[in-house]
Design a protein around this motif. Structure first.
Motif, PDB file in Angstrom:
ATOM      1  N   ASP A 800      11.004  50.330   4.441  1.00  0.00           N
ATOM      2  CA  ASP A 800      11.876  51.354   3.868  1.00  0.00           C
ATOM      3  C   ASP A 800      12.643  52.097   4.962  1.00  0.00           C
ATOM      4  O   ASP A 800      13.876  52.256   4.878  1.00  0.00           O
ATOM      5  CB  ASP A 800      11.031  52.331   3.051  1.00  0.00           C
ATOM      6  N   ALA A 801      11.946  52.534   5.991  1.00  0.00           N
ATOM      7  CA  ALA A 801      12.617  53.269   7.067  1.00  0.00           C
ATOM      8  C   ALA A 801      13.556  52.366   7.848  1.00  0.00           C
ATOM      9  O   ALA A 801      14.667  52.767   8.216  1.00  0.00           O
ATOM     10  CB  ALA A 801      11.575  53.879   8.009  1.00  0.00           C
ATOM     11  N   LEU A 802      13.120  51.133   8.103  1.00  0.00           N
ATOM     12  CA  LEU A 802      13.949  50.214   8.876  1.00  0.00           C
ATOM     13  C   LEU A 802      15.227  49.854   8.137  1.00  0.00           C
ATOM     14  O   LEU A 802      16.308  49.757   8.735  1.00  0.00           O
ATOM     15  CB  LEU A 802      13.158  48.942   9.193  1.00  0.00           C
ATOM     16  N   TYR A 803      15.128  49.669   6.808  1.00  0.00           N
ATOM     17  CA  TYR A 803      16.287  49.239   6.034  1.00  0.00           C
ATOM     18  C   TYR A 803      17.198  50.408   5.642  1.00  0.00           C
ATOM     19  O   TYR A 803      18.427  50.276   5.634  1.00  0.00           O
ATOM     20  CB  TYR A 803      15.838  48.527   4.749  1.00  0.00           C
ATOM     21  N   CYS A 804      16.569  51.565   5.318  1.00  0.00           N
ATOM     22  CA  CYS A 804      17.327  52.629   4.647  1.00  0.00           C
ATOM     23  C   CYS A 804      17.643  53.842   5.518  1.00  0.00           C
ATOM     24  O   CYS A 804      18.591  54.578   5.231  1.00  0.00           O
ATOM     25  CB  CYS A 804      16.575  53.087   3.397  1.00  0.00           C
ATOM     26  N   ASP A 805      16.807  54.100   6.542  1.00  0.00           N
ATOM     27  CA  ASP A 805      17.092  55.257   7.392  1.00  0.00           C
ATOM     28  C   ASP A 805      18.372  55.050   8.182  1.00  0.00           C
ATOM     29  O   ASP A 805      18.767  53.910   8.471  1.00  0.00           O
ATOM     30  CB  ASP A 805      15.943  55.485   8.387  1.00  0.00           C
ATOM     31  N   GLY A 806      18.981  56.175   8.516  1.00  0.00           N
ATOM     32  CA  GLY A 806      20.062  56.130   9.485  1.00  0.00           C
ATOM     33  C   GLY A 806      19.441  56.087  10.885  1.00  0.00           C
ATOM     34  O   GLY A 806      18.328  55.608  11.077  1.00  0.00           O
TER      35      GLY A 806
END
Length: 990
Positions: A800-806
């Protein structure tokens, strides 16, 4: 989603990599092999300065056939040892080698001659040896390619061959050390002899198979007896002093019965022995059936424990014999026996002399009759008994010739053969049995199936045969002054085993120790043509015990070695060789040149001298860090190397001995072409690739016997795919990673710091495992980490963080950890999966000179370890298990489709654990849109896991709308600048 709703897919940081899920190893691996050769990986590793050397000395395979699965296991383990130590900072050098001399190759050339109708003995010996050399060269080239195809690194351009001129010179030189230090002698004693191959064999050249043998019970008549002593405990009564004279009288004419499974040794019988602690009795036949060789009134002396069995073999029932009395060993010692063939018509007095009859400590009443027939020319125990008595001249015979036939002038049996040329049963046993029946010397006969020694080359049975051979005395003081570990070869070997060598597994120590502790002198000579000759001369007319029997002259030795360096061992066979080597110092007519060749195990046992000592890529002290072979080499290479080095170096030539077991099929059966259960390395490589075969090696406990087969290989391939998927995820997530993205561990979230802690733990496991040659332990630890801690936990959470975070600290921390993981996983696994880890490495670091095999395993900072954090996260993971299990129930019941649809309430009784869960983003860790944490008692309807106490989960659906970008269901979706997204995604889009 409405048709005109925005599509945020292109705004996600989705993995990008060209690394394929399908490996295609069989087609692609040869390209990597060619690349490593092109860029010179092995040579470039040698250029790294300041490294401690680490030498695995290669036990030479035999150059006479394609590789089998045992070869693949062996060479792969060696390669893993070498590569892992190189990547741990050593200069790990590996020189592959081949055993090129000896009977298997000679046998192949003889087969070619026979097929052409040629006579080997009519061919000049040097021509014959050249054909053997050419045959070996061809197979060296074939096997070299097959080994390289398995991904085995090493100095393939310059391997060692025992038939190289320098090697032959060194082998001769090592033999000369035995000549000069006083341990070499010529003796005549029983040795294991192959009638088919017509040569002596070492124990290492023998294997045991079931064989059906003739078995006979033979009668030796008592012909003489003197006054006997009173048997203990029989004083007084009807057995008084006046009757003592009857003791011997009623034994005269009785029979001592022996039992043997080698009837062919009966013509060489010289004695019978008994056991001093055995209870014997005198038995009389009182009745008999028609088909029986026993006669009413016959008396037999037998061990009481075995009498019923022996008489039963003679077809006598319980009521057909009676026990007359005890026979003491004092009485037995007064008796003399006659051979059953004594006085036979046509025997020409061959067996008329009385047989010696005495006690021996090797006689038992466990089987047989309680008596042992002695043919000291064909049995070591009997030989040693009469050697120690100083009676060898009276008991040694020379009845059996090189081909296993009886000498032509032996009455009744001359020319009969123990074995036929094809190794099958000859006519000697039948001839002996028939003659014994004819003269009334047989009580019973039969057949027995038992384990029997066979030549591992011809697969034919062997015999013990007394022949003049050359020996290395292992209990004679070695006159070389290297007495730190003992004065004799045996002492040095046993002390080396206990003091200087580490054994993997530890059982290897006991195996070799017991063998060397009990072994006889080393038979060095073989009566063949292809090998290094025993480079010595004997004085004509001198006897083996004479001081001048062996010529010991350093000048003569030097001339021989000089010739061997230039011309090879063929120089020994050239016309005029004797005069050439003796020079003008000795008259050639006064000396005999020895033409026996050395035991091929002496060749391979000497390899430490010309590989470790003499080569630039060797080691100055001639000691290897590791010898690694199969468990059969406790009898073979480990053994001969130990004896040879203890005779020349004064100690073992190795510091570690690593042993692997045998490879069986999936059912645990030995592989056999006739059973059709063989697995060929070439076939595995063609179907799966060499890395799958290497992975199988890493997954088995090689120290025991291993199994391999189609189903097992399918399981290995599945493990490989899971691991490949892990590597692919990292590559996709690191596609554009740069040093600017790196973040310091101190700034990382706890989850990332926990991963670093696990890396620090694993680094120690990997290094210790590789140092201990425990590849199964290393791979299991790394594989479980990659599939459980990473793929099923960390990657699952951080997608989630890798795909969606800026460009958030959380995402940068995750990518930094992925980079650290990448460098460790690739280097940890490179010694095992040599091709795949190279592919992974080049996908990220392309370049002509790039290779994972040129780098070391990275050092892991001790500061990464955090035991308190690890304990905290162990609790968090336990709580997560309960949540994910609860959600799986809802998914199975189709209440939800994905975990992001859930917002469960988690009741936690333990206050410390509740605090820990509240200190982290537990909803992210459980991959839910929201989680409510409470210390309230769990309601009755809460989901629980029996193995995790104190945690209950009440399912609730997430409230709000689904974010069009990250798919979380949150109340704030739709309230931000970008349509249909949550706050986190809105920030990323900005």
């Amino acid at each position: 989603m409405c048709a005109d709703s925005p599509d945020y897919k292109d705004t996600l940081n989705l993995p990008k990599t060209d690394f394929p899920m399908r490996a295609g190893l069989p087609k692609r691996e040869p390209d990597w092999l060619a690349r490593w050769e092109r860029i010179g990986v092995y040579d470039r590793l040698r250029e790294k300065p300041g490294r401690q050397s680490f030498i695995l000395h290669d036990g030479p395979p035999y150059a006479n056939g394609h590789l089998h699965i045992g070869h693949a296991l062996n060479k792969t383990i060696k390669d893993m040892i070498v590569r892992s130590h190189q990547m741990m900072g050593f200069d790990a050098r590996y020189v592959p080698g081949w055993d090129c001399h000896g009977l298997p190759i000679e046998w192949k050339i003889e087969e070619q001659y026979r097929a052409k109708g040629q006579d080997k003995d009519a061919v000049p010996v040097i021509d014959f040896r050249q054909e053997c050399r050419k045959f070996a060269e061809g197979w060296v080239d074939i096997q070299r390619q097959e080994f390289q195809r398995l991904g085995v690194t090493g100095n393939w351009a310059d391997p060692y061959l025992t038939m190289d001129f320098h090697a032959e010179a060194v082998i001769a030189g090592e033999f000369m050390k035995f000549l000069m230090n006083g341990t070499l002698y010529q003796g005549s004693k029983p040795v294991m002899w192959s009638p088919v191959e017509q040569t002596a064999l070492a124990e290492a050249e023998v294997e045991y198979h079931d064989k059906e043998s003739f078995t006979v019970w033979v009668k030796f008549r008592v012909i003489e007896g003197g006054a006997a002593e009173m048997p203990e405990g029989r004083e007084g009564g009807d057995f008084d002093t006046a009757n003592q004279a009857l003791l011997a009288k009623d034994l005269k004419g009785a029979f001592v019965v022996i039992w043997t499974t080698t009837p062919w040794t009966m013509p060489s019988n010289k004695a019978v022995v008994f056991g001093e602690d055995i209870s014997y009795g005198l038995y009389e036949v009182t009745g008999r059936p028609e088909e029986c060789w026993a006669r009413i009134g016959d008396r037999y002396i037998l061990a009481d424990k075995l009498a019923a069995d022996v008489l039963g073999r003679a077809r006598l029932d319980d009521g057909m014999y009676r026990r007359l009395r005890d026979v003491t060993t004092q009485e037995l010692s007064t008796l003399r026996l006659t051979h059953p063939l004594a006085g036979a018509e046509g025997a020409n007095g061959e067996w008329d002399a009385p047989r010696d009859f005495r006690a021996a400590d090797f006689v038992t009443d466990e089987e047989g009759t309680g008596f042992v027939h002695c043919a000291p020319s064909h049995g070591m125990e009997e030989f040693e008994l009469y050697r120690d008595l100083g009676m060898l001249e009276q008991v040694i015979t020379y009845n059996v010739l090189e081909d296993g036939s009886f000498r032509a002038d032996l009455p009744f049996f001359g020319g009969t053969a123990i074995l036929k040329p094809n190794g099958k049963e000859g006519n000697a046993n039948k001839a002996v049995i028939d003659k014994l029946i004819e003269v009334g010397g047989l009580l019973a006969r039969g057949k027995i199936k038992h384990s029997y020694p066979h030549s591992w080359r011809s697969k034919a049975p062997v015999i013990y045969r007394n022949t003049p051979q050359w020996f290395a005395a292992i209990d004679r003081a070695v006159g070389d002054g290297q007495d730190t570990h003992g004065t004799t070869i045996r002492e040095r070997a046993l002390n080396s085993i206990d003091q200087l060598v580490k054994w993997t597994p530890k059982t290897g120590r006991n195996r070799l120790y017991s063998m060397i502790e009990a072994r006889p002198d080393w038979v060095l000579s073989r009566q063949r043509a292809w090998g290094v000759p025993l480079t010595c001369f004997v004085k004509k007319g001198a006897l083996p015990g004479d001081a001048d029997f062996l010529l010991r002259d350093p000048k003569v030795n030097a001339r021989i070695l000089e010739a061997f360096e230039a011309e090879g061992a063929d120089a020994w066979y050239q016309d005029g060789a004797k005069a050439r080597f003796l020079g003008g110092d000795y008259a050639p007519e006064d000396y005999e040149q020895v033409f026996d060749i050395l035991d091929v195990w002496f060749d391979s046992g000497s390899t430490h001298a010309f590989v470790l000592r003499d080569r630039a890529d060797g080691t100055p002290d001639g000691i290897a860090d590791v010898y690694m072979e199969g468990t059969d080499q406790h009898r073979g290479w480990f053994h001969s190397s130990m004896l040879q080095a203890c005779g020349t170096l004064g100690r073992a030539p190795y510091r570690n001995v690593v042993t692997h077991g045998f490879t069986l099929d999936e059912k645990g059966n030995k592989m056999s072409k006739s059973l059709g259960n063989t697995i060929l390395p070439e076939e595995v490589v063609k179907q799966y690739g060499a890395d799958i075969l290497r992975l199988w090696v890493a997954q088995v406990d090689y120290t025991a016997d291993q199994r391999i087969g189609p189903e097992i290989l399918k399981g290995v391939a599945d493990s490989y795919r899971r691991l490949r998927n892990t590597m692919r995820f990292m590559l996709g997530s690191l596609g554009d990673f740069s040093e600017a993205d790196r973040i310091d561990p101190a700034e990382m979230p706890e989850l990332e710091r926990w991963i670093l802690h696990r890396l620090a733990e694993l680094d120690e496991v990997v290094r210790q495992g590789y140092a201990a040659f425990d590849f199964q332990g290393v791979f299991a630890a790394v594989f479980n980490f990659a599939t459980v801690d990473l793929s099923a936990f960390y990657f699952d959470i951080r997608k989630d963080a890798l795909y969606c975070d800026g460009d958030t600290p959380r995402r940068r921390a995750a990518r930094t950890v992925l980079d650290l993981l990448f460098h460790r996983l690739t280097t940890w696994l490179a010694p095992i999966l040599v091709f795949t880890m190279e592919e992974v490495w080049l996908e990220r670091f392309p370049g002509e000179d790039s290779s994972v095999h040129l780098v070391d395993i990275p050092e892991t900072p001790a500061a990464w370890r955090d035991a308190d954090l690890a304990q905290k996260w162990a609790g968090i993971r336990r709580a997560r298990r309960v949540v994910t299990a609860a959600l799986e129930v809802q998914r199975s019941d189709k209440v939800i489709g994905a975990s992001l649809e859930a917002a469960p309430v988690v009741h936690v009784e333990d206050a410390a654990l509740l605090k820990a869960l509240k200190s982290v983003n537990f909803d992210d860790i459980c991959i839910t849109s929201h989680i409510a944490l409470t210390g309230d008692p769990s309601p009755s309807e809460a989901f629980r896991l029996p193995e995790v106490e104190g945690i209950g989960v009440v399912f609730e659906k997430a409230e709000g709308s689904k974010c069009m970008r990250c798919w979380k269901i949150l109340p704030d979706v739709g309230t931000h600048a970008h349509e249909g997204v949550c706050a986190r995604c809105d920030s990323a889009l900005a």
